[in-house]
Design a protein around this motif. Structure first.
Motif, short mmCIF file in Angstrom:
data_model
loop_
_atom_site.label_atom_id
_atom_site.label_comp_id
_atom_site.label_asym_id
_atom_site.label_seq_id
_atom_site.Cartn_x
_atom_site.Cartn_y
_atom_site.Cartn_z
N ASP A 171 5.99 6.70 -2.02
CA ASP A 171 5.34 7.36 -0.89
C ASP A 171 4.29 8.34 -1.37
OD1 ASP A 171 6.86 5.94 0.93
OD2 ASP A 171 8.33 7.55 1.23
N ARG A 181 1.13 6.58 -2.85
CA ARG A 181 0.30 5.94 -1.83
C ARG A 181 -0.63 6.93 -1.15
NH1 ARG A 181 5.20 2.20 0.73
NH2 ARG A 181 4.77 0.32 -0.53
N THR A 201 -4.08 9.70 -4.39
CA THR A 201 -4.77 8.73 -5.25
C THR A 201 -5.80 9.39 -6.18
OG1 THR A 201 -6.40 8.33 -3.50
CG2 THR A 201 -4.46 6.90 -3.54
N MET A 221 2.59 -0.93 -5.35
CA MET A 221 1.56 0.11 -5.41
C MET A 221 0.29 -0.34 -4.70
SD MET A 221 1.62 1.42 -9.36
CE MET A 221 0.45 2.76 -9.13
N PRO A 222 -0.52 0.61 -4.23
CA PRO A 222 -1.86 0.24 -3.74
C PRO A 222 -2.64 -0.47 -4.84
CG PRO A 222 -1.32 2.50 -3.14
CD PRO A 222 -0.25 2.05 -4.07
#
Length: 316
Positions: free
Chosen positions: A67, A70, A73, A112-113
């Motif tokens: 969390d 995300r 970044t 993960m992004p």
């Protein structure tokens, strides 16, 4: 204190921070310092150390970290979840933690992004070559570019202190040989005394992290380049205190002199002076780790025979 020394180097050039256990105000300060250029690189650590100490369960760390990553970044590198085996674990427990680390790391990477996947650092745990290679197989399959090694010897309260053992060093040598022909970056977690910095450099490790320079000062001890820590406050009854003439001889032998160690008495009395001195020694050691090997070997033999023995083992 650092600015007062006149040392033009920046000890905060790169920092590693554990966001799940860092106050939001500190994280905001770190982000501001990065945006202004005071910090060059920020590494987010997973918090595996706190799982090791029993402060948080692995599963809770996993989901809270996902969390956080995300949303945040702005860091340069993201350490993925790991489950640290301790020296007191049974072989079955070690394998359980190795599989949770490797399988969980691979799953975390996939969740993960996409924008962060190129910044991921996956952690290898294990006490045997088979276990390390299990992690490596999982990570190479997803194209990992940065790997970290965390299975050093553990001791102290709640197994919270990492140490470089012959077995761990052998695993690092094995890993380094496998990765030598690749572009993969190898990091060592939680170790960084001056003689260990030299050993890590010798086996091909690219980076390390440690707060030993700060914790050691709190215990009344000081570093010098390439040698073990010495107690100078006499508070640690298990250690023979370093006398003033021995301190001056050690400075002469290592060639170290900084703003903070001009006075033996100040170092004895001021914990913050010891912290700054130790940090200076770490920077000096990093800068010279690949130079003058004969001098380093002589220093290890004279002042740190345990590490001299580990160095000899690397030749076999």
């Amino acid at each position: 204190m650092w600015k007062e020394s006149g040392d033009q180097r920046n000890p905060l050039f790169r920092i590693l921070v554990t966001p799940l256990f860092t106050p939001p105000s500190t994280l905001r300060l770190i982000r501001e310092m990065k945006e202004t250029g005071a910090i060059s690189e920020v590494w987010f650590d997973s918090g595996g150390y706190f799982v090791q100490m029993g402060r948080i369960a692995y599963d809770e760390m996993y989901y809270r970290l996902l969390d956080f990553y995300r949303v945040n970044t702005w860091a340069d590198w993201y350490v993925l979840p790991d489950y640290v085996p301790t020296s007191s674990d049974s072989s079955n427990d070690v394998w359980h933690k190795v599989r949770r680390t490797a399988d969980g790391g691979r799953l975390f990477f996939l969740e993960m992004p996409d924008s962060l996947k190129s910044k991921a650092l996956l952690v290898m745990q294990g006490h045997t070559i088979e276990q390390i290679e299990y992690c490596l197989t999982q990570y190479l399959a997803i194209g990992a570019k940065r790997l970290g090694f965390g299975s050093f010897g553990t001791n102290g309260k709640a197994s919270s202190v990492n140490s470089v053992t012959p077995a761990a060093l052998d695993l690092l040598v094995h890993l380094s040989k496998i990765l030598k022909q690749s572009e993969i970056h190898l990091h060592a977690f939680g170790v960084g005394t001056p003689p260990v910095i030299y050993l890590l450099n010798m086996v091909g490790v690219n980076s390390f992290d440690s707060v030993g320079w700060m914790k050691t000062a709190g215990y009344g001890k000081i570093y010098m380049p390439f040698v073990r820590a010495y107690n100078i406050t006499y508070r640690d009854l298990t250690a023979r205190g370093l006398k003033r003439d021995e301190f001056l001889e050690l400075k002469k032998s290592t060639g170290h002199s900084c703003h903070y160690c001009q006075s033996f008495e100040v170092l004895q009395q001021d914990r913050f002076a010891r912290i700054m001195h130790n940090l200076t020694v770490v920077l000096d050691t990093v800068e010279t780790a690949g130079k003058n090997h004969s001098l380093v070997k002589d220093l290890l033999k004279q002042y740190s025979p345990l590490y001299a023995h580990l160095l000899e083992g690397l030749k076999q």
